[in-house]
Design an enzyme around this catalytic site. Sequence first.
Site, PDB file in Angstrom:
ATOM      1  N   GLU A   1     -27.021  26.535  17.672  1.00  0.00           N
ATOM      2  CA  GLU A   1     -26.094  25.401  17.579  1.00  0.00           C
ATOM      3  C   GLU A   1     -25.366  25.380  16.237  1.00  0.00           C
ATOM      4  O   GLU A   1     -24.157  25.132  16.170  1.00  0.00           O
ATOM      5  CB  GLU A   1     -26.863  24.089  17.739  1.00  0.00           C
ATOM      6  CG  GLU A   1     -27.448  23.882  19.112  1.00  0.00           C
ATOM      7  CD  GLU A   1     -28.391  22.685  19.120  1.00  0.00           C
ATOM      8  OE1 GLU A   1     -27.926  21.570  19.369  1.00  0.00           O
ATOM      9  OE2 GLU A   1     -29.593  22.861  18.856  1.00  0.00           O
TER      10      GLU A   1
ATOM     11  N   HIS B   1     -15.774  30.543  35.341  1.00  0.00           N
ATOM     12  CA  HIS B   1     -15.759  29.069  35.438  1.00  0.00           C
ATOM     13  C   HIS B   1     -17.173  28.481  35.353  1.00  0.00           C
ATOM     14  O   HIS B   1     -17.422  27.397  35.886  1.00  0.00           O
ATOM     15  CB  HIS B   1     -15.100  28.605  36.742  1.00  0.00           C
ATOM     16  CG  HIS B   1     -13.814  29.306  37.052  1.00  0.00           C
ATOM     17  ND1 HIS B   1     -12.593  28.851  36.608  1.00  0.00           N
ATOM     18  CD2 HIS B   1     -13.563  30.454  37.734  1.00  0.00           C
ATOM     19  CE1 HIS B   1     -11.644  29.679  37.026  1.00  0.00           C
ATOM     20  NE2 HIS B   1     -12.211  30.671  37.699  1.00  0.00           N
TER      21      HIS B   1
ATOM     22  N   SER C   1     -38.710  18.658  17.619  1.00  0.00           N
ATOM     23  CA  SER C   1     -38.102  17.339  17.483  1.00  0.00           C
ATOM     24  C   SER C   1     -39.084  16.443  16.755  1.00  0.00           C
ATOM     25  O   SER C   1     -40.294  16.567  16.933  1.00  0.00           O
ATOM     26  CB  SER C   1     -37.808  16.770  18.876  1.00  0.00           C
ATOM     27  OG  SER C   1     -37.757  15.359  18.819  1.00  0.00           O
TER      28      SER C   1
ATOM     29  N   LYS D   1     -40.237  19.203  22.716  1.00  0.00           N
ATOM     30  CA  LYS D   1     -38.953  19.866  22.503  1.00  0.00           C
ATOM     31  C   LYS D   1     -39.046  21.145  21.679  1.00  0.00           C
ATOM     32  O   LYS D   1     -39.801  21.256  20.732  1.00  0.00           O
ATOM     33  CB  LYS D   1     -37.977  18.919  21.756  1.00  0.00           C
ATOM     34  CG  LYS D   1     -37.503  17.755  22.573  1.00  0.00           C
ATOM     35  CD  LYS D   1     -36.525  18.119  23.679  1.00  0.00           C
ATOM     36  CE  LYS D   1     -35.197  18.584  23.170  1.00  0.00           C
ATOM     37  NZ  LYS D   1     -34.304  17.475  22.867  1.00  0.00           N
TER      38      LYS D   1
END
Length: 461
Positions: free
Chosen positions: A289, A155, A276, A282
Amino acid sequence: MSNIRGRFQKDADKLVQQYTASIPFDRRLYQHDIAGSMAHAKMLAKQNIITDKDAELIGMGLVSIREEIETGKFQFKEELEDIHMNIEARLTEKIGDIAGKLHTARSRNDQVAVDMRLYCKEAIAETIKGLRGLQSALLDVAETNMSVVAPGYTHLQRAQPVLLAHHLLAYFEMLERDVQRFQDCLKRTDVMPLGSGALAGVPYPIDRAFVAKQLGFSQVSQNSLDAVSDRDFVIEYEAAASLVMMHLSRLGEELVLWSSAEFGFIEIDDAYATGSSIMPQKKNPDVAELGRGKSGRVYGHLMGMLATMKGLPLSYNRDLQEDKEGLFDTVDTLLSTLAVFAGMVKTLKVKADRTSQAAGQGYILATDVADYLVKKGLPFRRAHEVVAKLVSYAAEKGKELQQLDLGEYQQLSPLFDASVLDISVASSIKARNAVGGTAPEQVGTQLARARGLVKSGGGGY
Ligand code: ARG
């Protein structure tokens, strides 16, 4: 389709030519198409259906066409519809009328089926190689981090401590099943359809086994209607690919989470991350992804092909041409994702201090304390209750279980003695020593087994 105009009074409308042409995408089958034609021509000569000399001329013509294609000199023509007609038309330009003999005892329907099967067989071999590459990368990281502990989750809540290598080996298992699925799918792809003709078979004394052998197929198809209209092997590839992409998507998701400041378990190598355009601080896990994201398009190709097939009456229908773009994109997406994930995994840095810190927090040893009481004779359900109370007591005091003293333990059960203070992340992990558990001994055995599987190339079950 100018050269098979036959009964037609005029060429197809330009829009129709564009709409029906497959040459923009099926040109990538040129090698397979030429290989199929060479084997077919050889067989026709062996069976005295054409002369040896004709077969030789056809063979030489095909070789030079292959060279033209490979050196970028070949002119693909949309009005010639597909790769089969483009090559045949060029062969006619080169060797004249004899080229027309190549299509004896053959139809484009069995021809495209053999091309697709040859293509799929190669794709399967490449895919298995790619899977093995990613498996090796996972094993490398597991091996160099053999002593690193991490929280195991259910979980997405910290559940029990595990070896990080154990966690990584879970992905090895998924990919091992994938390897087996492709090996299995290969058996049904490895069937030679040439000789089925348009649909009913051919009225010539052909030798199908000879063609199969030339092309490296281990069987010939047994029903011509099925052979020209079957694309199960495409769907099977796409289904197996979808499962791989689902696994890679889960791995990608974990790498995204683990590389976030919130987890901080790993750092993705600069070569596999991006910056970024606006936020200078970043470092984004775009590769992970995109792997996660691209699973969607592969599932889409599987769904698309199932939908294309579902209403088709026997035998060949032009709808079948829709098998190609989805399959090609599936293969391209899968192979590139496997390759880039292998590089990303191999180069990632594990932050062992962070994983072990996380593994020691959050009452992660509560199950071990319950197991301790069970060993002292308490039924597990009762032990569970005692430890639940212990956890809420510790939480109230702002302490971890390991920070309680013996007196505090004994307030909740007289079964506790000083040995409860020995329970640690290391003892918890070491105790789980049944097959498949996270104990170092088990994980070591699994790592050796996994290395063996990758080396042997075989399946693992
Ligand atoms: N381009 C076609 C395909 O991919 C080749 C077979 C065409 N056969 C036909 N009867 N029109 O399916």
